[in-house]
Design a protein around this motif. Structure first.
Motif, PDB file in Angstrom:
ATOM      1  N   HIS A   1      40.228  23.668  28.799  1.00 53.19           N
ATOM      2  CA  HIS A   1      40.254  23.577  27.326  1.00 53.19           C
ATOM      3  C   HIS A   1      41.431  24.389  26.784  1.00 53.19           C
ATOM      4  N   GLU A   2      41.571  25.617  27.302  1.00 50.60           N
ATOM      5  CA  GLU A   2      42.657  26.511  26.871  1.00 50.60           C
ATOM      6  C   GLU A   2      44.017  25.912  27.233  1.00 50.60           C
ATOM      7  N   ARG A   3      44.079  25.326  28.428  1.00 46.95           N
ATOM      8  CA  ARG A   3      45.332  24.707  28.882  1.00 46.95           C
ATOM      9  C   ARG A   3      45.727  23.546  27.948  1.00 46.95           C
ATOM     10  N   ALA A   4      44.724  22.746  27.559  1.00 45.81           N
ATOM     11  CA  ALA A   4      44.979  21.629  26.632  1.00 45.81           C
ATOM     12  C   ALA A   4      45.476  22.158  25.277  1.00 45.81           C
ATOM     13  N   LEU A   5      44.800  23.188  24.744  1.00 45.13           N
ATOM     14  CA  LEU A   5      45.203  23.750  23.447  1.00 45.13           C
ATOM     15  C   LEU A   5      46.618  24.330  23.519  1.00 45.13           C
ATOM     16  N   ASP A   6      46.935  25.009  24.626  1.00 46.82           N
ATOM     17  CA  ASP A   6      48.284  25.569  24.789  1.00 46.82           C
ATOM     18  C   ASP A   6      49.329  24.470  24.663  1.00 46.82           C
ATOM     19  N   TYR A   7      49.037  23.329  25.309  1.00 44.31           N
ATOM     20  CA  TYR A   7      50.003  22.219  25.261  1.00 44.31           C
ATOM     21  C   TYR A   7      50.070  21.622  23.852  1.00 44.31           C
ATOM     22  N   LEU A   8      48.918  21.385  23.242  1.00 43.28           N
ATOM     23  CA  LEU A   8      48.901  20.794  21.893  1.00 43.28           C
ATOM     24  C   LEU A   8      49.640  21.689  20.892  1.00 43.28           C
ATOM     25  N   ASN A   9      49.588  22.995  21.145  1.00 45.45           N
ATOM     26  CA  ASN A   9      50.251  23.950  20.241  1.00 45.45           C
ATOM     27  C   ASN A   9      51.776  23.938  20.341  1.00 45.45           C
ATOM     28  N   ILE A  10      52.319  23.470  21.449  1.00 52.05           N
ATOM     29  CA  ILE A  10      53.790  23.452  21.549  1.00 52.05           C
ATOM     30  C   ILE A  10      54.367  22.093  21.132  1.00 52.05           C
ATOM     31  N   CYS A  11      53.494  21.158  20.734  1.00 55.41           N
ATOM     32  CA  CYS A  11      53.981  19.839  20.317  1.00 55.41           C
ATOM     33  C   CYS A  11      54.537  19.904  18.898  1.00 55.41           C
ATOM     34  N   ASP A  12      55.610  19.163  18.678  1.00 57.44           N
ATOM     35  CA  ASP A  12      56.250  19.122  17.359  1.00 57.44           C
ATOM     36  C   ASP A  12      55.311  18.508  16.323  1.00 57.44           C
ATOM     37  N   HIS A  13      54.528  17.518  16.744  1.00 56.58           N
ATOM     38  CA  HIS A  13      53.574  16.854  15.835  1.00 56.58           C
ATOM     39  C   HIS A  13      52.403  16.346  16.672  1.00 56.58           C
ATOM     40  N   LEU A  14      51.281  16.096  16.013  1.00 54.86           N
ATOM     41  CA  LEU A  14      50.088  15.560  16.680  1.00 54.86           C
ATOM     42  C   LEU A  14      49.535  14.395  15.862  1.00 54.86           C
ATOM     43  N   TYR A  15      48.711  13.608  16.516  1.00 53.84           N
ATOM     44  CA  TYR A  15      48.021  12.502  15.844  1.00 53.84           C
ATOM     45  C   TYR A  15      46.525  12.799  15.844  1.00 53.84           C
ATOM     46  N   VAL A  16      45.866  12.462  14.757  1.00 50.56           N
ATOM     47  CA  VAL A  16      44.413  12.601  14.668  1.00 50.56           C
ATOM     48  C   VAL A  16      43.835  11.253  14.230  1.00 50.56           C
ATOM     49  N   VAL A  17      42.829  10.818  14.949  1.00 50.43           N
ATOM     50  CA  VAL A  17      42.086   9.624  14.545  1.00 50.43           C
ATOM     51  C   VAL A  17      40.655  10.072  14.265  1.00 50.43           C
ATOM     52  N   ASP A  18      40.223   9.924  13.016  1.00 48.25           N
ATOM     53  CA  ASP A  18      38.833  10.196  12.632  1.00 48.25           C
ATOM     54  C   ASP A  18      38.167   8.854  12.388  1.00 48.25           C
ATOM     55  N   ALA A  19      37.177   8.532  13.208  1.00 45.43           N
ATOM     56  CA  ALA A  19      36.559   7.209  13.127  1.00 45.43           C
ATOM     57  C   ALA A  19      35.158   7.264  13.720  1.00 45.43           C
ATOM     58  N   TYR A  20      34.485   6.115  13.698  1.00 44.24           N
ATOM     59  CA  TYR A  20      33.089   6.053  14.156  1.00 44.24           C
ATOM     60  C   TYR A  20      32.964   5.295  15.477  1.00 44.24           C
ATOM     61  N   ALA A  21      31.989   5.704  16.272  1.00 47.50           N
ATOM     62  CA  ALA A  21      31.546   4.921  17.424  1.00 47.50           C
ATOM     63  C   ALA A  21      30.146   4.415  17.072  1.00 47.50           C
ATOM     64  N   GLY A  22      29.986   3.099  16.993  1.00 51.06           N
ATOM     65  CA  GLY A  22      28.688   2.504  16.627  1.00 51.06           C
ATOM     66  C   GLY A  22      28.692   1.903  15.236  1.00 51.06           C
ATOM     67  N   TRP A  23      28.380   0.601  15.152  1.00 58.24           N
ATOM     68  CA  TRP A  23      28.366  -0.101  13.858  1.00 58.24           C
ATOM     69  C   TRP A  23      27.089   0.161  13.060  1.00 58.24           C
ATOM     70  N   ASP A  24      26.025   0.590  13.708  1.00 62.76           N
ATOM     71  CA  ASP A  24      24.777   0.868  12.990  1.00 62.76           C
ATOM     72  C   ASP A  24      24.856   2.292  12.435  1.00 62.76           C
ATOM     73  N   PRO A  25      24.868   2.442  11.089  1.00 61.94           N
ATOM     74  CA  PRO A  25      25.029   3.774  10.493  1.00 61.94           C
ATOM     75  C   PRO A  25      23.986   4.786  10.968  1.00 61.94           C
ATOM     76  N   LYS A  26      22.805   4.289  11.373  1.00 62.97           N
ATOM     77  CA  LYS A  26      21.741   5.196  11.802  1.00 62.97           C
ATOM     78  C   LYS A  26      22.096   5.893  13.127  1.00 62.97           C
ATOM     79  N   TYR A  27      22.868   5.214  13.962  1.00 57.44           N
ATOM     80  CA  TYR A  27      23.131   5.740  15.311  1.00 57.44           C
ATOM     81  C   TYR A  27      24.591   6.086  15.573  1.00 57.44           C
TER      82      TYR A  27
END
Length: 528
Positions: A89-115
């Motif tokens: 986890h720390e190794r991943a964060l170290d790498y993400l921190n040296i990147c000039d830019h990052l992408y974020v995708v905020d989305a849903y898994a599952g079409w039924d809102p209940k689940y």
């Protein structure tokens, strides 16, 4: 409005592209990522680097008292301690921190809102962001404004390797799932399918806790609202047969069966592109356009036309596109309870019937077995078909013991009076593979209830019911024995297949209900 940041995770990178438009992701990918180009029909062609498929041996799940007892530990679900997870986890964060830019995708898994679960993908490539925007269900602007904290976060630092000297690492690739922290960490692979299947694995863990059946299957729905789900391993026809012009596609790969009906987990399709043609798979072929990601395909430098038969990069060429790129689709991807459960197998031994009806117990048995067989390969000395068994038709993504999923399936089949069928798209005694038009006719017959009043014969060894007639299918192909000239040879080969089924089932027997155990095949006949 405050700028979006990832500081809560210890990521200080300031330039973040969140849920970017397709043109923005195209521009960034083309400008910054090696091996990226636009095809002649406007798809984004990308290169996933050294890894062109999943790395199942490098997947780990953190052992934790809260979830440990639920997980079927072994060669597929390999354990990891919390400390090693935090090192990665720390190794991943170290790498993400040296990147000039990052992408974020905020989305849903599952079409039924209940689940559905709120998912956040943090990644370093425009290709990965566009892929996941295709594969997940994208929120509206209002939903995004109100998104709040995600349920699960994927930290994809795949361009950076794991440290091979970290304990329990088997290579420089590591895909680690922590159910308690609700995080997935990816190191050492840029293959986008790891994110998709990581989320599917999480859903496969969470859903049985709510008495919901997660399924590695395709699904479609008829005009009268009748739902069919099709299970099948690679090469059995799952995607091809679910794309039926007479029925609406619900989804091609991942679904759940709840107390209310069926829903697709995904917002898109991830189709194999090998030998793709407009003639054989028009729906998929026509879905490839602006917004589609084409992975690891070979194309003409001048015209940018893709050669789908060229597998010099990988056999696993793929197309990822939003589900609405398919013309005949059910949106939202939610429907009623399945009326038909179809298990697809490609039997290279030539002894399973092209269509047969199963009891709920037989359905559970064949579901746990997850059988298909490949034709003898070109390797020296390989002269017999190769049997493959993958529990629940997707063992790589199932965290519970297969019996947990099989019990859920049997319970739902009985409760909702669904009919289970085994459809063999493989070979018979003539040495020829079943024609696609015949298989389609059998699936049509299932949907039109043509088998309701058919005459059946019982297969002595396997016990399932074989219809003796089917519209638009020659009667002689329905009973496998009739397609063999040498009946003794048929019995010999069939006996061998029964033995393979039984040997494979040995490892499940101790944890499986007696009714399901009893539904397996038996070597009864010793003569033709």
């Amino acid at each position: 409005m405050a700028a979006f940041d990832l500081k809560q995770y210890g990521i200080e990178t300031e330039k973040i592209y969140r849920n970017s438009s397709v043109p923005v992701l195209y521009e960034l990918g083309l400008r910054l990522e090696k091996g990226t180009a636009i095809s002649d029909v406007g798809a984004l062609m990308t290169y996933s680097g050294e890894k062109t498929g999943r790395s199942p041996k490098d997947k780990r799940i953190v052992r934790h008292p809260s979830s440990e007892k639920n997980i079927d530990w072994g060669d597929i679900n390999i354990g990891l301690d919390e400390h090693t997870f935090m090192v990665n986890h720390e190794r991943a964060l170290d790498y993400l921190n040296i990147c000039d830019h990052l992408y974020v995708v905020d989305a849903y898994a599952g079409w039924d809102p209940k689940y559905r679960i709120k998912t956040r993908i943090v990644c370093t490539r425009a290709y990965h962001a566009l892929f996941m925007q295709n594969m997940l269900i994208m929120p509206t602007e209002e939903e995004l404004a109100d998104f709040g904290e995600p349920d699960y976060v994927v930290f994809n630092a795949g361009q950076f390797p794991a440290n091979r000297y970290t304990s329990e690492m088997t290579s420089k690739t590591s895909v680690d799932v922590n159910l308690e922290r609700k995080e997935i960490v990816i190191l050492g692979t840029e293959y986008a399918g790891e994110m998709k299947k990581g989320i599917f694995g999480v859903m496969n863990y969470l859903m049985p806790l709510e008495n919901v059946m997660p399924m590695h299957c395709s699904a479609n729905v008829g005009e009268k609202g009748d739902v069919s789900i099709l299970f099948g391993l690679s090469g059995t026809g799952k995607t091809t047969l679910s794309a039926d012009p007479k029925r609406k596609l619900i989804g091609d790969d991942e679904h759940c069966w709840t107390d209310h009906g069926t829903f697709n987990i995904e917002g898109g399709c991830y189709a194999k592109a090998i030998d793709l043609s407009e003639e054989n798979e028009p729906d998929i072929y026509n879905a490839i356009r602006f917004g589609t990601v084409l992975e690891n395909v070979v194309y003409d430098e001048k015209s940018r036309k893709v050669d789908y038969s060229d597998t010099s990069i990988t056999q696993n060429t793929r197309a990822s596109y939003p589900i609405e790129f398919i013309e005949n689709v059910q949106i939202p991807c939610v429907a009623g309870h399945p009326e038909n459960i179809i298990f697809l197998t490609c039997d290279a031994f030539g002894v399973l019937p092209p269509v047969s009806k199963l009891t709920p117990e037989q359905a559970s048995y064949h579901f746990i077995s997850g059988y298909t067989a490949k034709v003898a390969g070109t390797e020296m000395g390989v002269t017999e078909p190769q049997a493959t068994f993958s529990a629940c038709f997707g063992a790589a993504f199932m965290m519970w013991h297969p019996n947990r999923y099989a019990e859920l399936l049997a319970e739902k089949i009985k409760m909702h009076k669904a009919t289970a069928w085994l459809v063999n798209t493989g070979w018979n005694g003539t040495g020829k593979r079943m024609k696609l038009k015949y298989t389609r006719a059998m699936i049509d017959a299932i949907h039109h209830h043509d088998f309701d009043n058919a005459t059946y014969v019982t297969d002595e060894e396997f016990g399932f019911q074989i219809p003796t007639s089917c519209p638009n299918v020659p009667e002689e192909v329905l009973i496998p024995k009739n397609t063999w000239n040498d009946k003794d040879k048929y019995m010999e080969v069939k006996s061998k297949l029964v033995t393979l089924f039984n040997e494979n089932f040995e490892k499940f027997k101790a944890d499986v209900n007696p009714e399901i155990r009893a539904a397996g095949p038996k070597n009864i006949s010793t003569h033709a």
